[in-house]
Scaffold this motif. Structure first.
Motif, mmCIF file in Angstrom:
data_model
loop_
_atom_site.group_PDB
_atom_site.id
_atom_site.type_symbol
_atom_site.label_atom_id
_atom_site.label_comp_id
_atom_site.label_asym_id
_atom_site.label_seq_id
_atom_site.Cartn_x
_atom_site.Cartn_y
_atom_site.Cartn_z
ATOM 1 N N GLN A 206 0.824 -1.206 0.000
ATOM 2 C CA GLN A 206 0.000 0.000 0.000
ATOM 3 C C GLN A 206 0.861 1.259 0.000
ATOM 4 O OE1 GLN A 206 -2.582 -0.774 3.355
ATOM 5 N NE2 GLN A 206 -4.181 -1.641 2.054
ATOM 6 N N ARG A 207 2.005 1.221 0.662
ATOM 7 C CA ARG A 207 2.915 2.377 0.615
ATOM 8 C C ARG A 207 3.399 2.646 -0.796
ATOM 9 N NH1 ARG A 207 4.953 0.233 5.545
ATOM 10 N NH2 ARG A 207 6.685 -0.764 4.445
ATOM 11 N N GLN A 208 3.433 1.598 -1.614
ATOM 12 C CA GLN A 208 3.852 1.745 -3.011
ATOM 13 C C GLN A 208 2.680 2.131 -3.919
ATOM 14 O OE1 GLN A 208 7.037 1.568 -4.036
ATOM 15 N NE2 GLN A 208 7.699 1.156 -1.937
ATOM 16 N N GLY A 209 1.492 2.326 -3.353
ATOM 17 C CA GLY A 209 0.332 2.719 -4.137
ATOM 18 C C GLY A 209 -0.477 1.567 -4.682
ATOM 19 N N ALA A 210 -0.213 0.354 -4.221
ATOM 20 C CA ALA A 210 -0.919 -0.817 -4.736
ATOM 21 C C ALA A 210 -2.274 -0.983 -4.059
ATOM 22 C CB ALA A 210 -0.089 -2.079 -4.509
ATOM 23 N N THR A 211 -3.182 -1.628 -4.756
ATOM 24 C CA THR A 211 -4.419 -2.128 -4.167
ATOM 25 C C THR A 211 -4.149 -3.548 -3.680
ATOM 26 O OG1 THR A 211 -5.823 -0.803 -5.597
ATOM 27 C CG2 THR A 211 -6.808 -2.766 -4.631
ATOM 28 N N VAL A 212 -4.487 -3.831 -2.440
ATOM 29 C CA VAL A 212 -4.189 -5.137 -1.852
ATOM 30 C C VAL A 212 -5.494 -5.837 -1.485
ATOM 31 C CG1 VAL A 212 -3.045 -6.359 0.040
ATOM 32 C CG2 VAL A 212 -1.974 -4.324 -0.961
ATOM 33 N N LEU A 213 -5.639 -7.060 -1.960
ATOM 34 C CA LEU A 213 -6.768 -7.912 -1.626
ATOM 35 C C LEU A 213 -6.239 -9.124 -0.870
ATOM 36 C CD1 LEU A 213 -8.519 -7.965 -5.133
ATOM 37 C CD2 LEU A 213 -8.955 -6.382 -3.255
ATOM 38 N N THR A 214 -6.907 -9.506 0.217
ATOM 39 C CA THR A 214 -6.508 -10.701 0.956
ATOM 40 C C THR A 214 -7.706 -11.628 1.114
ATOM 41 O OG1 THR A 214 -6.932 -9.656 3.109
ATOM 42 C CG2 THR A 214 -4.688 -9.499 2.239
ATOM 43 N N ARG A 215 -7.402 -12.919 1.165
ATOM 44 C CA ARG A 215 -8.427 -13.943 1.359
ATOM 45 C C ARG A 215 -7.873 -15.032 2.282
ATOM 46 N NH1 ARG A 215 -10.575 -10.424 -0.978
ATOM 47 N NH2 ARG A 215 -11.945 -10.496 -2.816
ATOM 48 N N SER A 216 -8.749 -15.614 3.066
ATOM 49 C CA SER A 216 -8.372 -16.757 3.890
ATOM 50 C C SER A 216 -8.123 -17.974 3.013
ATOM 51 C CB SER A 216 -9.490 -17.044 4.891
ATOM 52 O OG SER A 216 -9.191 -18.177 5.673
ATOM 53 N N SER A 217 -7.083 -18.749 3.357
ATOM 54 C CA SER A 217 -6.756 -19.953 2.577
ATOM 55 C C SER A 217 -6.321 -21.072 3.527
ATOM 56 C CB SER A 217 -5.663 -19.651 1.551
ATOM 57 O OG SER A 217 -4.540 -19.047 2.175
ATOM 58 N N PRO A 218 -7.240 -21.566 4.336
ATOM 59 C CA PRO A 218 -6.859 -22.531 5.382
ATOM 60 C C PRO A 218 -6.668 -23.950 4.853
ATOM 61 C CG PRO A 218 -9.223 -22.138 5.454
ATOM 62 C CD PRO A 218 -8.673 -21.209 4.412
ATOM 63 N N TRP A 219 -5.734 -24.649 5.471
ATOM 64 C CA TRP A 219 -5.704 -26.104 5.356
ATOM 65 C C TRP A 219 -6.800 -26.664 6.258
ATOM 66 C CZ3 TRP A 219 0.040 -27.745 6.478
ATOM 67 C CH2 TRP A 219 0.818 -27.587 5.317
ATOM 68 N N ARG A 220 -7.528 -27.643 5.789
ATOM 69 C CA ARG A 220 -8.493 -28.371 6.616
ATOM 70 C C ARG A 220 -8.066 -29.840 6.604
ATOM 71 N NH1 ARG A 220 -12.192 -24.548 7.725
ATOM 72 N NH2 ARG A 220 -12.546 -22.921 6.157
ATOM 73 N N LEU A 221 -7.462 -30.257 7.689
ATOM 74 C CA LEU A 221 -6.799 -31.549 7.746
ATOM 75 C C LEU A 221 -7.600 -32.545 8.570
ATOM 76 C CD1 LEU A 221 -3.133 -30.369 8.422
ATOM 77 C CD2 LEU A 221 -4.342 -30.551 6.230
ATOM 78 N N GLY A 222 -7.404 -33.814 8.215
ATOM 79 C CA GLY A 222 -8.089 -34.910 8.886
ATOM 80 C C GLY A 222 -8.614 -35.875 7.852
ATOM 81 N N GLY A 223 -9.085 -37.010 8.303
ATOM 82 C CA GLY A 223 -9.644 -37.984 7.366
ATOM 83 C C GLY A 223 -8.592 -38.490 6.397
ATOM 84 N N PRO A 224 -8.863 -38.383 5.093
ATOM 85 C CA PRO A 224 -7.935 -38.957 4.109
ATOM 86 C C PRO A 224 -6.588 -38.267 4.078
ATOM 87 C CG PRO A 224 -9.653 -37.663 3.028
ATOM 88 C CD PRO A 224 -10.052 -37.808 4.464
ATOM 89 N N GLN A 225 -6.456 -37.100 4.685
ATOM 90 C CA GLN A 225 -5.176 -36.395 4.710
ATOM 91 C C GLN A 225 -4.397 -36.680 5.988
ATOM 92 O OE1 GLN A 225 -5.407 -32.244 2.908
ATOM 93 N NE2 GLN A 225 -7.525 -32.565 3.518
ATOM 94 N N ASP A 226 -4.626 -37.848 6.599
ATOM 95 C CA ASP A 226 -4.016 -38.092 7.905
ATOM 96 C C ASP A 226 -2.497 -38.091 7.839
ATOM 97 O OD1 ASP A 226 -4.012 -41.685 8.246
ATOM 98 O OD2 ASP A 226 -4.227 -40.496 6.434
ATOM 99 N N ALA A 227 -1.881 -38.459 6.705
ATOM 100 C CA ALA A 227 -0.424 -38.434 6.607
ATOM 101 C C ALA A 227 0.095 -37.006 6.740
ATOM 102 C CB ALA A 227 0.028 -39.038 5.283
ATOM 103 N N LEU A 228 -0.572 -36.056 6.110
ATOM 104 C CA LEU A 228 -0.176 -34.661 6.247
ATOM 105 C C LEU A 228 -0.444 -34.167 7.667
ATOM 106 C CD1 LEU A 228 0.844 -31.987 5.152
ATOM 107 C CD2 LEU A 228 -1.446 -31.540 4.242
ATOM 108 N N THR A 229 -1.581 -34.563 8.239
ATOM 109 C CA THR A 229 -1.897 -34.147 9.601
ATOM 110 C C THR A 229 -0.818 -34.626 10.563
ATOM 111 O OG1 THR A 229 -4.229 -34.438 9.036
ATOM 112 C CG2 THR A 229 -3.711 -34.069 11.341
ATOM 113 N N THR A 230 -0.396 -35.872 10.410
ATOM 114 C CA THR A 230 0.641 -36.426 11.273
ATOM 115 C C THR A 230 1.950 -35.664 11.119
ATOM 116 O OG1 THR A 230 -0.354 -38.629 11.242
ATOM 117 C CG2 THR A 230 2.006 -38.500 11.734
ATOM 118 N N ALA A 231 2.352 -35.429 9.880
ATOM 119 C CA ALA A 231 3.607 -34.708 9.647
ATOM 120 C C ALA A 231 3.522 -33.283 10.181
ATOM 121 C CB ALA A 231 3.922 -34.698 8.153
ATOM 122 N N TRP A 232 2.376 -32.627 9.963
ATOM 123 C CA TRP A 232 2.210 -31.266 10.461
ATOM 124 C C TRP A 232 2.269 -31.239 11.981
ATOM 125 C CZ3 TRP A 232 -1.386 -29.304 13.799
ATOM 126 C CH2 TRP A 232 -1.300 -27.915 14.016
#
Length: 288
Positions: A206-232
């Motif tokens: 914003q200091r550079q004059g840009a327009t900034v947009l942000t959005r939530s981008s959560p990981w939702r872990l559990g179930g079939p992603q249990d390998a990632l959940t364990t590592a995390w």
């Protein structure tokens, strides 16, 4: 990971997290991004030149190239030549409309990029990078992108919050210690932004004059992603204990309980991230 003084990410970890990253990324930012790219502005088919900073194994390219129309040339930046080779080999070859996608690699430190170095670049993108930078590095990145007149899409920055179900009291202590670890001073003397990165980047762009947009981008872990959940889980608890060794005894018992719940399909985890899109100048139709 590309910032100096930081350990390299293992390809196995990057591969494990890629499906969760792909689901989490904020796809609704692609519409304003596409409208800011040269082909949309000029009404003529033009090649889009995209620089992927800290590309790792290339997951951002695999996610984004097929979602943007028109011919594209990707420049993949990382300091790990082995990761760069994997990223280049696995890049898509076709855009959303079937146009050609090509790729080249650039090995080295990306924190010194300047506006002249980005001349001719249509888009700068990165995934899970901002929180590994310092305030000065983020400010320099914003100045370089906006000075070159190119948008920046910076995805999956840690937001400093995780939600585990079922809840335990130790969740909060471990979360606070992990956040402090993310803000640590690294072996090169750099003070990392960690969960403060999105706020710092928003202010810098914003200091550079840009327009900034942000959005939530959560990981939702559990179930079939249990390998990632364990590592995390192992990594999250380990970083917290590295920051606060006095947590170690309680944390190991906690980790055993959480891993058992994960194996039984009784644990879900939301790891909060934020995606940021910075567009040079004000958004069309807005003042200032």
């Amino acid at each position: 990971m590309t910032a100096p003084g930081q350990p390299r990410f293992a390809p196995e970890w990057l591969q494990l997290r890629e499906p969760a990253d792909a689901v989490a990324r904020a796809a609704d930012l692609l519409r304003p991004l596409s409208a800011a790219l040269p082909a949309a502005r000029d009404g003529q088919p033009q090649r889009t030149v995209i620089r992927d900073l800290g590309c790792g194994t290339g997951s951002m390219g695999r996610w984004l190239a097929g979602r943007l129309p028109g011919p594209q040339h990707w420049i993949l930046h990382d300091h790990d030549p082995a990761l760069l080779a994997r990223a280049a080999d696995a890049m898509p070859t076709a855009a959303a409309d079937g146009s050609a996608v090509t790729a080249a690699t650039a090995c080295g430190d990306l924190t010194g990029l300047t506006a002249p170095a980005l001349a001719g670049t249509s888009l700068v993108t990165a995934s899970a990078l901002l929180d590994l930078l310092t305030a000065d590095e983020v400010a320099a990145l914003a100045a370089a992108c906006i000075g070159a007149g190119c948008p920046a899409l910076l995805a999956l920055s840690v937001a400093g919050r995780v939600d585990l179900t079922p809840y335990e009291l130790l969740d909060d202590e471990l979360g606070a210690a992990f956040n402090d670890h993310q803000r640590r001073t690294d072996g090169g003397g750099r003070r990392l932004l960690g969960p403060d990165a999105v706020a710092a980047a928003t202010a810098a762009f914003q200091r550079q004059g840009a327009t900034v947009l942000t959005r939530s981008s959560p990981w939702r872990l559990g179930g079939p992603q249990d390998a990632l959940t364990t590592a995390w889980l192992r990594g999250w608890v380990g970083a917290a204990c590295e920051q606060r060794p006095e947590l170690e005894e309680r944390a190991q018992a906690y980790l055993a309980r959480r891993l058992a719940a994960c194996a039984a399909g009784e644990l879900t985890v939301t790891v909060h991230h934020t995606d940021l899109l910075a567009l040079p100048g004000p958004r069309p139709g807005t003042a200032g």
